[in-house]
Write a protein that holds these residues in place. Structure first.
Motif, PDB file in Angstrom:
ATOM      1  N   UNK A 152       0.836  -1.205   0.000  1.00  0.00           N
ATOM      2  CA  UNK A 152       0.000   0.000   0.000  1.00  0.00           C
ATOM      3  C   UNK A 152       0.867   1.250   0.000  1.00  0.00           C
ATOM      4  N   UNK A 153       0.227   2.389  -0.327  1.00  0.00           N
ATOM      5  CA  UNK A 153       0.968   3.658  -0.346  1.00  0.00           C
ATOM      6  C   UNK A 153       0.843   4.391   0.984  1.00  0.00           C
ATOM      7  N   UNK A 154      -0.141   4.023   1.786  1.00  0.00           N
ATOM      8  CA  UNK A 154      -0.333   4.696   3.073  1.00  0.00           C
ATOM      9  C   UNK A 154      -1.509   4.092   3.809  1.00  0.00           C
ATOM     10  N   UNK A 155      -1.641   4.478   5.080  1.00  0.00           N
ATOM     11  CA  UNK A 155      -2.743   3.973   5.898  1.00  0.00           C
ATOM     12  C   UNK A 155      -3.475   5.145   6.536  1.00  0.00           C
ATOM     13  N   UNK A 156      -4.779   5.217   6.294  1.00  0.00           N
ATOM     14  CA  UNK A 156      -5.666   6.130   7.023  1.00  0.00           C
ATOM     15  C   UNK A 156      -6.314   5.265   8.089  1.00  0.00           C
ATOM     16  N   UNK A 157      -6.152   5.625   9.349  1.00  0.00           N
ATOM     17  CA  UNK A 157      -6.687   4.753  10.408  1.00  0.00           C
ATOM     18  C   UNK A 157      -7.513   5.541  11.419  1.00  0.00           C
ATOM     19  N   UNK A 158      -8.717   5.040  11.667  1.00  0.00           N
ATOM     20  CA  UNK A 158      -9.487   5.452  12.838  1.00  0.00           C
ATOM     21  C   UNK A 158      -9.473   4.235  13.768  1.00  0.00           C
ATOM     22  N   UNK A 159      -8.562   4.222  14.743  1.00  0.00           N
ATOM     23  CA  UNK A 159      -8.431   3.023  15.572  1.00  0.00           C
ATOM     24  C   UNK A 159      -9.523   2.898  16.637  1.00  0.00           C
ATOM     25  N   UNK A 160     -10.497   3.837  16.669  1.00  0.00           N
ATOM     26  CA  UNK A 160     -11.552   3.780  17.688  1.00  0.00           C
ATOM     27  C   UNK A 160     -10.922   3.767  19.075  1.00  0.00           C
ATOM     28  N   UNK A 161     -11.481   2.976  19.969  1.00  0.00           N
ATOM     29  CA  UNK A 161     -10.998   2.943  21.356  1.00  0.00           C
ATOM     30  C   UNK A 161      -9.568   2.419  21.472  1.00  0.00           C
ATOM     31  N   UNK A 162      -9.104   1.639  20.476  1.00  0.00           N
ATOM     32  CA  UNK A 162      -7.714   1.132  20.532  1.00  0.00           C
ATOM     33  C   UNK A 162      -6.695   2.262  20.447  1.00  0.00           C
ATOM     34  N   UNK A 163      -7.132   3.428  19.932  1.00  0.00           N
ATOM     35  CA  UNK A 163      -6.270   4.620  19.925  1.00  0.00           C
ATOM     36  C   UNK A 163      -5.641   4.821  21.299  1.00  0.00           C
ATOM     37  N   UNK A 164      -6.484   4.640  22.322  1.00  0.00           N
ATOM     38  CA  UNK A 164      -6.126   5.016  23.679  1.00  0.00           C
ATOM     39  C   UNK A 164      -5.530   3.870  24.489  1.00  0.00           C
ATOM     40  N   UNK A 166       3.393   5.936   5.437  1.00  0.00           N
ATOM     41  CA  UNK A 166       2.795   7.126   6.053  1.00  0.00           C
ATOM     42  C   UNK A 166       1.403   6.799   6.597  1.00  0.00           C
ATOM     43  N   UNK A 167       1.142   7.301   7.804  1.00  0.00           N
ATOM     44  CA  UNK A 167      -0.119   7.010   8.504  1.00  0.00           C
ATOM     45  C   UNK A 167      -0.806   8.332   8.837  1.00  0.00           C
ATOM     46  N   UNK A 172       2.205   9.051  13.543  1.00  0.00           N
ATOM     47  CA  UNK A 172       1.415   9.436  12.369  1.00  0.00           C
ATOM     48  C   UNK A 172       2.009  10.690  11.734  1.00  0.00           C
ATOM     49  N   UNK A 173       1.747  10.857  10.428  1.00  0.00           N
ATOM     50  CA  UNK A 173       2.110  12.100   9.748  1.00  0.00           C
ATOM     51  C   UNK A 173       1.287  13.240  10.348  1.00  0.00           C
ATOM     52  N   UNK A 174       0.014  12.952  10.619  1.00  0.00           N
ATOM     53  CA  UNK A 174      -0.874  13.965  11.174  1.00  0.00           C
ATOM     54  C   UNK A 174      -2.125  13.330  11.742  1.00  0.00           C
ATOM     55  N   UNK A 175      -2.892  14.156  12.427  1.00  0.00           N
ATOM     56  CA  UNK A 175      -4.120  13.697  13.098  1.00  0.00           C
ATOM     57  C   UNK A 175      -5.238  14.660  12.729  1.00  0.00           C
ATOM     58  N   UNK A 176      -6.398  14.107  12.398  1.00  0.00           N
ATOM     59  CA  UNK A 176      -7.583  14.930  12.124  1.00  0.00           C
ATOM     60  C   UNK A 176      -8.681  14.444  13.052  1.00  0.00           C
ATOM     61  N   UNK A 177      -9.287  15.359  13.816  1.00  0.00           N
ATOM     62  CA  UNK A 177     -10.405  14.917  14.651  1.00  0.00           C
ATOM     63  C   UNK A 177     -11.452  15.997  14.738  1.00  0.00           C
ATOM     64  N   UNK A 178     -12.713  15.560  14.881  1.00  0.00           N
ATOM     65  CA  UNK A 178     -13.811  16.491  15.093  1.00  0.00           C
ATOM     66  C   UNK A 178     -14.491  16.967  13.828  1.00  0.00           C
ATOM     67  N   UNK A 179     -14.034  16.504  12.662  1.00  0.00           N
ATOM     68  CA  UNK A 179     -14.640  16.966  11.399  1.00  0.00           C
ATOM     69  C   UNK A 179     -15.618  15.957  10.829  1.00  0.00           C
ATOM     70  N   UNK A 180     -15.982  14.950  11.626  1.00  0.00           N
ATOM     71  CA  UNK A 180     -16.894  13.923  11.126  1.00  0.00           C
ATOM     72  C   UNK A 180     -16.298  13.215   9.927  1.00  0.00           C
ATOM     73  N   UNK A 181     -17.166  12.796   9.006  1.00  0.00           N
ATOM     74  CA  UNK A 181     -16.675  12.027   7.850  1.00  0.00           C
ATOM     75  C   UNK A 181     -15.787  12.874   6.936  1.00  0.00           C
ATOM     76  N   UNK A 227      -3.018  12.275  -1.356  1.00  0.00           N
ATOM     77  CA  UNK A 227      -2.799  12.554  -2.778  1.00  0.00           C
ATOM     78  C   UNK A 227      -1.608  13.502  -2.948  1.00  0.00           C
ATOM     79  N   UNK A 228      -1.572  14.535  -2.069  1.00  0.00           N
ATOM     80  CA  UNK A 228      -0.466  15.495  -2.116  1.00  0.00           C
ATOM     81  C   UNK A 228       0.862  14.806  -1.814  1.00  0.00           C
ATOM     82  N   UNK A 229       0.869  13.952  -0.793  1.00  0.00           N
ATOM     83  CA  UNK A 229       2.108  13.229  -0.438  1.00  0.00           C
ATOM     84  C   UNK A 229       2.601  12.386  -1.605  1.00  0.00           C
ATOM     85  N   UNK A 230       1.659  11.701  -2.265  1.00  0.00           N
ATOM     86  CA  UNK A 230       2.047  10.813  -3.375  1.00  0.00           C
ATOM     87  C   UNK A 230       2.591  11.616  -4.546  1.00  0.00           C
ATOM     88  N   UNK A 231       1.996  12.807  -4.771  1.00  0.00           N
ATOM     89  CA  UNK A 231       2.496  13.672  -5.853  1.00  0.00           C
ATOM     90  C   UNK A 231       3.919  14.128  -5.543  1.00  0.00           C
TER      91      UNK A 231
END
Ligand code: DQA
Length: 149
Positions: A69-81, A96-97, A121-130, A141-145
Motif C-alpha cells: 500500500x501507499x499509506x494507511x488512514x486509520x481510525x483506531x476507535x478505542x484502541x487509539x487510547x 505514512x499514517x 502518524x504524519x498527522x491527526x484529524x479529529x472532530x470533522x466527522x466524515x 494525494x499530495x504526499x504521493x504527488x
C-alpha cells in the motif's frame, strides 16, 4: 495499478449511524465507505476500506499493507487510547499514517486525550466527522504527488 491507501476502522465503528449520534452523527459505516470511494475517485486514488472489532485482525491488515500500500488512514476507535501493539504494527509497516477521529476527542473524557498512534502518524484529524476522512485522502494525494515529483 497504483498502490492503494488502506482505510482502517476499529471497534464499534460498524455501529455508526445508531451509536451515540451526538458524537458520531447519523452517517453509517456504508455511507463513510461510499464517501471514501467517491473522494478517492475524484482524487485519482485507489482505496481499500475495512472495519473490524478484532485487534489481531487489524494488526494482520497493517502487516499486509507493508510493501503493498501507499499509506494507511486509520481510525483506531478505542484502541487509539489503549494499543501499543497497533502503534508498533504501524511503525513496522513503514508507511505514512494519518489518524482520523470523527469526534473531537479533546472535547471529551480525559482518557481519550491520550493516543498511542499520534506520535507515529504524519498527522491527526479529529472532530470533522466524515469530512476528516476526505481531508486525509486529499493529503495522501499530495504526499504521493511529492514522492512522484
Ligand atoms: C473515535 C473516538 C474514540 O475515542 C472512540 O473510542 C471511538 C471513535 C472517533 O472516531 O471519534 O470509537 O475514534
Amino acid at each position: 495499478m497504483p498502490s492503494p491507501i488502506l482505510v482502517l476502522n476499529g471497534p464499534n465503528l460498524n455501529l455508526l449511524g445508531t451509536r451515540e449520534p451526538g458524537h458520531y452523527g447519523r452517517e453509517t459505516l456504508a455511507d463513510l465507505a461510499n464517501l471514501c470511494a467517491a473522494s478517492a475517485r475524484e482524487l485519482g486514488l485507489e482505496t481499500e476500506f475495512r472495519q473490524t472489532n478484532h485487534e489481531g485482525e487489524l494488526i494482520d491488515w497493517i502487516h499486509g499493507a507493508r510493501g503493498r500500500c501507499a499509506g494507511i488512514l486509520i481510525n483506531p476507535g478505542a484502541w487509539t487510547h489503549t494499543s501499543v501493539a497497533i502503534r508498533d504494527a504501524l511503525v513496522a509497516c513503514e508507511l505514512p499514517v494519518i489518524e482520523v477521529h470523527l469526534s473531537n476527542v479533546y472535547k471529551r473524557e480525559p482518557f481519550r486525550h491520550l493516543s498511542f498512534v499520534s506520535a507515529v502518524a504524519v498527522g491527526v484529524i479529529c472532530g470533522l466527522g466524515s469530512q476528516g476522512y476526505r481531508a486525509a485522502l486529499a493529503h495522501f494525494q499530495q504526499l504521493l504527488q511529492e514522492v512522484a515529483a
